[in-house]
Design a protein around this motif. Sequence first.
Motif, PDB file in Angstrom:
ATOM      1  N   ALA A   1       0.989  -1.357   0.082  1.00 40.42           N
ATOM      2  CA  ALA A   1       0.067  -0.170  -0.345  1.00 40.42           C
ATOM      3  C   ALA A   1       0.579   1.517  -0.020  1.00 40.42           C
ATOM      4  CB  ALA A   1      -1.219   0.311   0.765  1.00 40.42           C
ATOM      5  N   TYR A   2       2.342   1.396   0.878  1.00 42.01           N
ATOM      6  CA  TYR A   2       2.701   2.199   0.717  1.00 42.01           C
ATOM      7  C   TYR A   2       3.449   2.395  -0.474  1.00 42.01           C
ATOM      8  CZ  TYR A   2       6.911   5.128   1.430  1.00 42.01           C
ATOM      9  OH  TYR A   2       7.765   6.077   1.347  1.00 42.01           O
ATOM     10  N   CYS A   3       3.867   1.678  -1.136  1.00 38.12           N
ATOM     11  CA  CYS A   3       4.319   1.600  -2.649  1.00 38.12           C
ATOM     12  C   CYS A   3       3.849   2.233  -3.560  1.00 38.12           C
ATOM     13  CB  CYS A   3       5.220   0.156  -3.111  1.00 38.12           C
ATOM     14  SG  CYS A   3       6.389  -0.883  -1.900  1.00 38.12           S
ATOM     15  N   LEU A   4       1.980   2.182  -3.757  1.00 42.45           N
ATOM     16  CA  LEU A   4       1.247   2.497  -4.496  1.00 42.45           C
ATOM     17  C   LEU A   4       1.176   3.975  -3.955  1.00 42.45           C
ATOM     18  CD1 LEU A   4      -0.156  -0.701  -5.297  1.00 42.45           C
ATOM     19  CD2 LEU A   4       1.064  -0.052  -6.824  1.00 42.45           C
ATOM     20  N   GLY A   5       0.971   3.845  -2.658  1.00 43.52           N
ATOM     21  CA  GLY A   5       0.738   5.287  -2.234  1.00 43.52           C
ATOM     22  C   GLY A   5       1.801   6.575  -3.371  1.00 43.52           C
ATOM     23  N   VAL A   6       3.291   5.704  -2.976  1.00 43.27           N
ATOM     24  CA  VAL A   6       4.314   6.488  -3.676  1.00 43.27           C
ATOM     25  C   VAL A   6       4.806   7.232  -4.993  1.00 43.27           C
ATOM     26  CG1 VAL A   6       6.697   7.544  -2.959  1.00 43.27           C
ATOM     27  CG2 VAL A   6       5.609   6.216  -1.579  1.00 43.27           C
ATOM     28  N   LYS A   7       4.219   5.221  -5.303  1.00 44.74           N
ATOM     29  CA  LYS A   7       4.407   5.746  -7.094  1.00 44.74           C
ATOM     30  C   LYS A   7       2.894   4.499  -7.224  1.00 44.74           C
ATOM     31  CE  LYS A   7       7.414   5.159 -10.862  1.00 44.74           C
ATOM     32  NZ  LYS A   7       8.860   4.743 -11.137  1.00 44.74           N
ATOM     33  N   PRO A   8       1.774   5.513  -7.413  1.00 41.79           N
ATOM     34  CA  PRO A   8       0.432   4.962  -7.837  1.00 41.79           C
ATOM     35  C   PRO A   8       0.598   3.473  -9.776  1.00 41.79           C
ATOM     36  CG  PRO A   8       0.451   7.197  -7.945  1.00 41.79           C
ATOM     37  CD  PRO A   8       1.503   6.805  -7.648  1.00 41.79           C
ATOM     38  N   THR A   9       1.611   3.535 -10.350  1.00 44.25           N
ATOM     39  CA  THR A   9       1.858   2.956 -11.449  1.00 44.25           C
ATOM     40  C   THR A   9       2.449   1.867 -11.353  1.00 44.25           C
ATOM     41  OG1 THR A   9       3.697   4.534 -12.087  1.00 44.25           O
ATOM     42  CG2 THR A   9       0.965   5.116 -12.982  1.00 44.25           C
ATOM     43  N   LEU A  10       3.150   2.095 -10.037  1.00 44.50           N
ATOM     44  CA  LEU A  10       4.130   0.983 -10.067  1.00 44.50           C
ATOM     45  C   LEU A  10       3.455  -1.089 -10.076  1.00 44.50           C
ATOM     46  CD1 LEU A  10       6.153   1.625  -6.647  1.00 44.50           C
ATOM     47  CD2 LEU A  10       7.108   0.994  -9.206  1.00 44.50           C
ATOM     48  N   ARG A  11       3.931  -1.994 -10.476  1.00 39.53           N
ATOM     49  CA  ARG A  11       3.215  -3.430 -10.704  1.00 39.53           C
ATOM     50  C   ARG A  11       3.617  -4.359  -9.680  1.00 39.53           C
ATOM     51  NH1 ARG A  11       5.382  -4.089 -16.712  1.00 39.53           N
ATOM     52  NH2 ARG A  11       7.036  -3.064 -16.083  1.00 39.53           N
ATOM     53  N   VAL A  12       2.989  -4.086  -8.831  1.00 37.72           N
ATOM     54  CA  VAL A  12       3.518  -5.393  -7.598  1.00 37.72           C
ATOM     55  C   VAL A  12       3.430  -6.307  -7.247  1.00 37.72           C
ATOM     56  CG1 VAL A  12       3.392  -5.134  -5.003  1.00 37.72           C
ATOM     57  CG2 VAL A  12       3.437  -2.885  -6.196  1.00 37.72           C
ATOM     58  N   ARG A  13       3.677  -7.539  -6.943  1.00 35.91           N
ATOM     59  CA  ARG A  13       3.385  -8.869  -7.039  1.00 35.91           C
ATOM     60  C   ARG A  13       3.940  -8.911  -5.724  1.00 35.91           C
ATOM     61  NH1 ARG A  13       0.842  -6.958 -10.309  1.00 35.91           N
ATOM     62  NH2 ARG A  13       1.923  -6.555 -12.399  1.00 35.91           N
ATOM     63  N   LEU A  14       3.100 -10.415  -5.278  1.00 38.64           N
ATOM     64  CA  LEU A  14       2.904 -10.373  -4.267  1.00 38.64           C
ATOM     65  C   LEU A  14       2.926 -11.892  -3.609  1.00 38.64           C
ATOM     66  CD1 LEU A  14       3.598 -10.408  -0.449  1.00 38.64           C
ATOM     67  CD2 LEU A  14       0.686 -10.504   0.232  1.00 38.64           C
ATOM     68  N   ALA A  15       3.769 -13.111  -3.637  1.00 39.77           N
ATOM     69  CA  ALA A  15       3.877 -14.271  -3.799  1.00 39.77           C
ATOM     70  C   ALA A  15       3.889 -15.408  -2.132  1.00 39.77           C
ATOM     71  CB  ALA A  15       4.738 -14.491  -4.808  1.00 39.77           C
TER      72      ALA A  15
END
Length: 498
Positions: A20-34
């Motif tokens: 959530a923090y990463c997407l708040g800082v840079k909303p265009t990021l592609r985050v994958r959680l495994a």
Amino acid sequence: MFHGPPQHGKSFLVSQRFPAYCLGVKPTLRVRLACYNITHATRFSKVNMDIMRSPEFARLFPAPACRIPAVCPADEWSTAARAVLLDANPSFKALGLGSGFVGMGVDCLIIDDPYKNRQEADSEKINANIWDWWESTVIPRMNPDTNVVVMFHRWREGDFAGRLLEQGGWEYYRYAAIGDGDNDPMNRPVDTSLSPRYPVPYLRAIEAKDPMTFVGLYQGKPTADQGNRFKVDMFCPPNEKGEYRADKFWSIDTLLSQPIREAYFAWDTAAKTKARNDYTAGGILAQAADGYLYLLPVFLDKREIADVERIILTEWAKWWHVLNSITPGCLKGAHVEEGASGGTAIVQSARRSLPEIKRIRDAWFAWNSAKLDPELFDWAPPVVWRDHLEDWKLVVTTTPANILAHQPDKEKTEVKAVDTISCCAGRSVRLIDYGGGNKYGAKAPYARQWLGQLLALPLGDHDDAVDSTIKLVRPYAGIVNGEQLFTQQEIDDAIMEE
């Protein structure tokens, strides 16, 4: 890369807050959680969604680009900034270890505890599947700016985290439950707990119940500093402070300054050289006049089958001269295990070589007796020896190796090791590190690697040195502090009664 003990907030911070923090800082990021399965990853996804819809998040990150829909799938969703790109790459994707994400890239990959339990961590199949997923699915989806965060508990040397660390290139932070003074990111004093919620006495009680699990899960080390089953003090001398350390070994002069009763080689062979293949392990055990057993690791590396035969015969020749100069006839034979990993082929080939070696040896002695020019003698080295001519000369002018072939044991290594551990616990086995060499080129420079495999049992990635040690020490299992207290038969009878 992070290690943290169970229930200390790893997933809370990294899987449930960091995306959530990463997407708040840079909303265009592609985050994958495994995670070890997609259900677990989806549960963390829901926490991130709730955070990003909260008033607190909106105050921290007021930009409309950070907003996510009020209704969307829990395993895959996008910010407003990502959605307008229309590139079929969601902002967040929940994955199970082994899940594909074909057509999707990744800017931030989080891997949270790849194993559900010890059974999975010990499974060769699961480990192979996870590594294949990493190499064939994850790496091709990454770009030069991709950041990877791996959180884990250590289970054994060859687990997923261990293989990543072996490759190098990681920033590694190990948060041990109890400070041990070994590169602590917080610079805590030794014997200090990581969290006041888990005081040291509570953690020590957990350790007492299952020390090997504790050192991995809680301390982030698959091998305890003093060893798991085998211990440092079983093989090494104390230092000036009476401490036993894994970097201090017995001197070879302790062995060679006294008569030798008998000595044997033992070889645990392998025939391939790839990264995950086993090692060829060769060692000598010499029982000296003082009653102690001196263990000399002469080889521990990966070689092809033809090289292994050459190495076995060469090491025999080198050490035959060294040991027999102390006590003639003390080197009795070389144990070589038949069966898998090329052992049978090595034994057969070595035995076929002996008549030819004897023929050249007899010819050399006749040539030498006739005082003919030694430079003109035809040593007729086989192909695999042509780049090792001096070794070949030494082999053919030495009493041939006495190859003692035997069938492999069916028991697991840790089961076979029980009586060997008992003998070593009596401090009768002294490990020698000797890299100096002599006029025959005899060396025993592998003590650190050898000891590392011993200390890691049963959680080590390789146990080749352990198998060779068992072959060598087992016949002497009744020796304690250099004195023969029990025969092997008495030990076997006691084990059967138990």
